[in-house]
Design a protein around this motif. Structure first.
Motif, PDB file in Angstrom:
ATOM      1  N   ASP A  26      81.207   1.953  -6.618  1.00 30.17           N
ATOM      2  CA  ASP A  26      82.325   1.951  -5.708  1.00 30.17           C
ATOM      3  C   ASP A  26      82.997   3.315  -5.694  1.00 30.17           C
ATOM      4  O   ASP A  26      83.241   3.916  -6.733  1.00 30.17           O
ATOM      5  N   ALA A  27      83.294   3.820  -4.523  1.00 30.54           N
ATOM      6  CA  ALA A  27      83.824   5.171  -4.410  1.00 30.54           C
ATOM      7  C   ALA A  27      85.278   5.274  -4.840  1.00 30.54           C
ATOM      8  O   ALA A  27      85.752   6.342  -5.180  1.00 30.54           O
ATOM      9  N   GLU A  28      86.007   4.156  -4.825  1.00 32.82           N
ATOM     10  CA  GLU A  28      87.421   4.211  -5.139  1.00 32.82           C
ATOM     11  C   GLU A  28      87.713   4.076  -6.624  1.00 32.82           C
ATOM     12  O   GLU A  28      88.651   4.652  -7.138  1.00 32.82           O
ATOM     13  N   GLN A  29      86.896   3.278  -7.304  1.00 30.80           N
ATOM     14  CA  GLN A  29      87.123   3.134  -8.742  1.00 30.80           C
ATOM     15  C   GLN A  29      85.788   2.940  -9.437  1.00 30.80           C
ATOM     16  O   GLN A  29      85.103   1.953  -9.209  1.00 30.80           O
ATOM     17  N   ASP A  59      80.253  12.087 -15.027  1.00 28.87           N
ATOM     18  CA  ASP A  59      80.193  11.048 -14.001  1.00 28.87           C
ATOM     19  C   ASP A  59      78.864  10.294 -14.017  1.00 28.87           C
ATOM     20  O   ASP A  59      78.115  10.296 -13.037  1.00 28.87           O
ATOM     21  N   THR A  72      89.257   9.730  -6.373  1.00 26.88           N
ATOM     22  CA  THR A  72      88.717   8.535  -7.008  1.00 26.88           C
ATOM     23  C   THR A  72      89.290   8.378  -8.409  1.00 26.88           C
ATOM     24  O   THR A  72      89.823   9.327  -8.998  1.00 26.88           O
ATOM     25  N   GLN A  73      89.194   7.162  -8.931  1.00 28.50           N
ATOM     26  CA  GLN A  73      89.629   6.864 -10.292  1.00 28.50           C
ATOM     27  C   GLN A  73      88.464   6.262 -11.057  1.00 28.50           C
ATOM     28  O   GLN A  73      87.572   5.650 -10.477  1.00 28.50           O
ATOM     29  N   ARG A  74      88.496   6.469 -12.382  1.00 32.22           N
ATOM     30  CA  ARG A  74      87.461   5.918 -13.254  1.00 32.22           C
ATOM     31  C   ARG A  74      88.163   5.280 -14.449  1.00 32.22           C
ATOM     32  O   ARG A  74      89.037   5.913 -15.036  1.00 32.22           O
ATOM     33  N   GLY A  76      84.713  13.238 -12.986  1.00 28.42           N
ATOM     34  CA  GLY A  76      83.990  13.109 -11.727  1.00 28.42           C
ATOM     35  C   GLY A  76      83.195  14.356 -11.391  1.00 28.42           C
ATOM     36  O   GLY A  76      83.451  15.448 -11.920  1.00 28.42           O
TER      37      GLY A  76
END
Length: 784
Positions: free
Chosen positions: A10-13, A499, A727-729, A758
């Motif tokens: 997922d690109a957002e998280q 990442d 983005t967040q991880r 990232g």
């Protein structure tokens, strides 16, 4: 049928577990329990001796392990430690070894259990969920293997068929730039030269390497300042220095043999300054194991006289403060500046002086986290020392402003003529044993015109002239489909890279991935549509070719080059040397080549003869490499010859960065190694020097920061990072551990925490991932 492709993260998280197999990233053996205690013992000493004994007795070949101790890092028929790049003792010390070197060699001496029977019993879908520890603990790779998508297993392949697959796939690409060719620091000089020759004759400069992730900033900064990307010191300088400043380095784990030299420096009264957010055991005292009287009497020696706990990313400000204090003293006592050196050998001094004057003490104190009084005291220590070495490691380079930081510490050295003077100079502390030699011998995605011209003239090829892809750029190109073949010589690429979910995606998007390795690791399981595992000899194993037993050379962190011979028979008859594997792939890729590939494989002296004609400083290579202790590559800036546009050493006059403060409620996180790991290889879940047993999924935090978040020792926490691309991880289920680190700062282990960095989080100055400067939020876990 081939297994279904994994969905893109997922690109957002992006979170640990978002990609199949990611939940096992970096974890060691599952512990029965864990604990933490304060470590007050000296570095090395009996703790190291006990650890070495335990490692040797637990080794599958304890006799070979013990025998290795007497020939490792020794000129009389010895082999070079495959671990760190610290130089060998020039006095011929018989036990020039360290705890981590012994671990690394015995790890390499494991029996060949990763064979066809093992892979037949374990599909990739199963292995991808094993821990990294368990993968490497299987043992050595035994024979070449290729991935079979119908069974999701690796199956045997002959060397000839493996080479043919590489050659046909590369020849079938639309452009040579659709291939990327990575190397870790384990490669010998000879293999490095063959590697880049093959790749450039093929037609690309896509040669990403581990330097892109570690000391790229050092090389670029030193090249800009001094005209060469290497440090200027040797061990004789370490014997003569009045002061040694160790910045962002944990000598006890990163280069344990350095402790001997720090102890000697203390005995002669040198100042030993450790500048680091964490106070490490190696910054206090040691018992050097080969000093038997000290071991018998438990007599310790200091390895540090001052600890400066700078905030993460605050080193540039700290060094700017030292310079400001020096200039203020110089206003009353001009002699503290070496004006003869400055006027004769440097350029840009007045601009630098103006930049320092324009930097306020308030900004310096805020960004460094160190009081003005303490910075002035540190500057006084610098002024009281005539010969000063500045040494540093990755804690200085893996930042957005890593290049500027190295430029600033070089500025401070220039002020007092501490370049090209005995006992003084810059000293980057390299990691893997030949990472510096890789770059010297041609693995560089940004080669110089002079090198390419010489390569063309001597080797009769037409090398490409445009720059190639570095490590992160290569990952992005694989994700886009612009790079279709990825070849890696050594290392565990997917764990070293940032990442991991997106790096996984990149590798799986390739038509072919090729891994040349000694042991099974996660990079073999994150593969392209076709994949090869090609097993190579270890540094401790004999390399016999048509002309007889072969030696290989490496270049240590201080530019010494020496020859190394393996001391034991290969663990499997199916292993090939790095040079033999490269020669085979090159011949299959370039069937009409006029390069004498087989002659090179048959006798490495022929490789060295060619290298001596291409590489400056390698003249008469074969004879000089066989001299006692080898030879030192000429370093012009050591002789105060600066190969810069001005012909002088260049002062840098940039401003302080404005990104040191992570923002309200957030922390700046740095990654560190545990004492029981080497790069991405995890030997256990313990970290003796930080007092941790049985656990790696931890975040070291300041006690006040823990209280502000309602955290107690070992509370479960979630860690979320914020990338430049929005983005967040998030990592779930880590544990908070109180540690004496400055407020607003935190630390945890790589490679596990690399997932928080990232692909967008790279330095604009060096292209390095900024894994030592991650902005995170730590929250008490709200879910089970």
């Amino acid at each position: 049928m081939a297994p279904s492709p994994d969905p893109a993260p997922d690109a957002e998280q992006l979170m640990l577990g978002a990609v199949p197999g990611a939940a096992a990233l970096g974890r060691g053996p599952v512990p029965d329990g864990y604990s933490r205690h304060e470590y007050h013992h000296p570095a090395a000493g009996w703790g190291a001796a006990r650890s070495v004994g335990k490692v040797l007795l637990g080794s599958p070949e304890p006799v070979e392990g013990i025998r290795a101790l007497w020939v490792m890092n020794h000129e009389d028929g010895g082999f070079d430690c495959p671990g760190c790049a610290w130089p060998d003792d020039p006095t011929g010390l018989r036990l020039d070894i360290c705890e981590n070197g012994v671990k690394h060699v015995t790890w390499e001496m494991a029996p060949p259990r990763a064979d066809r029977d093992f892979f037949a019993a374990h599909p990739v879908a199963e292995l991808v969920n094993w821990t990294d520890y368990d993968l490497e603990a299987v043992g050595r790779l035994a024979e070449p293997m290729t991935y079979d998508p119908d069974t999701d297993r690796y199956v045997p392949i002959s060397w000839e068929d493996a080479f043919a697959l590489v050659g046909s796939t590369l020849r079938g690409l639309g452009s040579p730039n659709e291939g990327a060719f990575y190397t870790s620091g384990r490669l010998s000089n000879e293999a490095t030269f063959l590697y880049q020759l093959w790749v450039r004759e093929f037609g690309t400069n896509n040669l990403p390497d581990c330097s892109n992730m570690c000391h790229e900033a050092s090389g670029r900064a030193l090249t800009a300042a001094l005209g060469s990307g290497k440090g200027t010191t040797d061990l004789e300088d370490w014997e003569q220095a009045d002061a040694i400043w160790l910045m962002a380095d944990n000598a006890g784990s990163n280069a344990p043999r350095m402790l001997t030299w720090l102890a000697e420096a203390d005995r002669r009264g040198a100042a030993l300054v450790h500048i680091n957010p964490l106070i490490e055991a190696a910054s206090r005292r040691t018992i050097v194991p080969h000093e038997f009287v000290d071991m018998a009497t438990f007599r310790t020696t200091r390895t540090g006289t001052r600890n400066v706990q700078v905030r993460i990313g605050g080193d540039l400000a700290l060094m700017r403060g030292v310079a400001k204090a020096v200039f203020e003293v110089a206003d009353s006592y001009p002699a503290v500046l070496d004006r003869d050196f400055i006027d004769t050998y440097t350029s840009g001094f007045e601009d630098y002086r103006a930049a320092v004057a324009a930097t306020s003490w308030a900004d310096i104190v805020r960004d460094s986290g160190i009081t003005e009084v303490d910075i002035r005291s540190l500057a006084a220590s610098y002024l009281n020392s005539q010969r000063v070495i500045f040494a540093w490691c990755l804690g200085l380079t893996q930042h957005e402003h890593g290049v500027d930081t190295v430029r600033e510490l070089t500025n401070v050295l220039l002020l007092r003529g501490n370049i090209g003077r005995p006992g003084a100079g810059p000293a980057p502390v390299r990691g893997h044993s030949n990472v510096q030699g890789n770059r010297t011998c041609g693995v560089d995605h940004r080669p110089t015109k002079a090198f390419l011209d010489r390569l063309a003239e001597v080797c009769g090829i037409d090398p490409p002239r445009e720059h190639g892809l570095g490590t992160v750029a290569a990952i992005e190109a694989m994700r886009r489909g612009d790079v279709k073949v990825f070849v890696a010589l050594g290392g565990n690429f997917v764990m070293a890279a940032p990442d991991q979910p997106r790096t996984f995606e990149a590798l799986r998007n390739c038509d072919l991935t090729v891994q040349v390795s000694t042991k099974l690791n996660r990079s073999h399981l994150v593969h392209g549509r076709r994949a090869l595992i090609l097993p190579c000899l270890g540094r401790s194993e004999r390399d016999v070719q048509a002309a007889g037993e072969q030696g290989i050379t490496v270049e240590d962190a201080m530019a010494m080059v020496h020859i190394s011979f393996g001391m034991k028979d290969p663990v499997s008859p199916h292993l090939r040397s790095e040079c033999s594997i490269l020669g085979g792939m090159a011949q299959a890729t370039l069937p009409d080549s006029h390069t004498p590939w087989q002659d090179y494989v048959d006798d490495y002296d022929r490789i060295r003869d060619t290298m001596s004609r291409v590489l400056p400083g390698f003249e008469n290579f074969n004879a000089r490499a066989r001299q006692p202790h080898g030879f030192r590559i000429a370093q012009p800036s050591r002789e105060r010859v600066f190969v810069t546009p001005s012909g002088k050493a260049e002062f840098w006059s940039g401003p302080l960065p404005d990104d040191v403060d992570p923002g309200e409620g957030r922390l700046t996180l740095t990654t560190v190694r545990s004492h029981d790991q080497f790069n991405t290889s995890i030997y256990s879940n313990d970290d003796r020097y930080r007092g941790v047993r049985g656990l790696r999924t931890i975040i070291f935090m300041n006690a006040d920061d823990m209280r502000a978040r309602g955290l107690a020792e070992f509370d479960l926490i979630d860690v979320t990072s914020f990338s430049r691309d929005g983005t967040q991880r998030t990592l779930y289920g880590y544990r908070a551990v109180a540690h004496p680190i400055p407020p607003g700062n935190a630390a945890g282990y790589m490679p596990e925490l690399n997932v928080l960095c990232g692909l967008a989080d790279i330095s604009s100055q060096s292209e390095q991932p900024v894994t030592k400067h991650l902005v995170v939020e730590v929250t008490k876990q709200a879910r089970a």
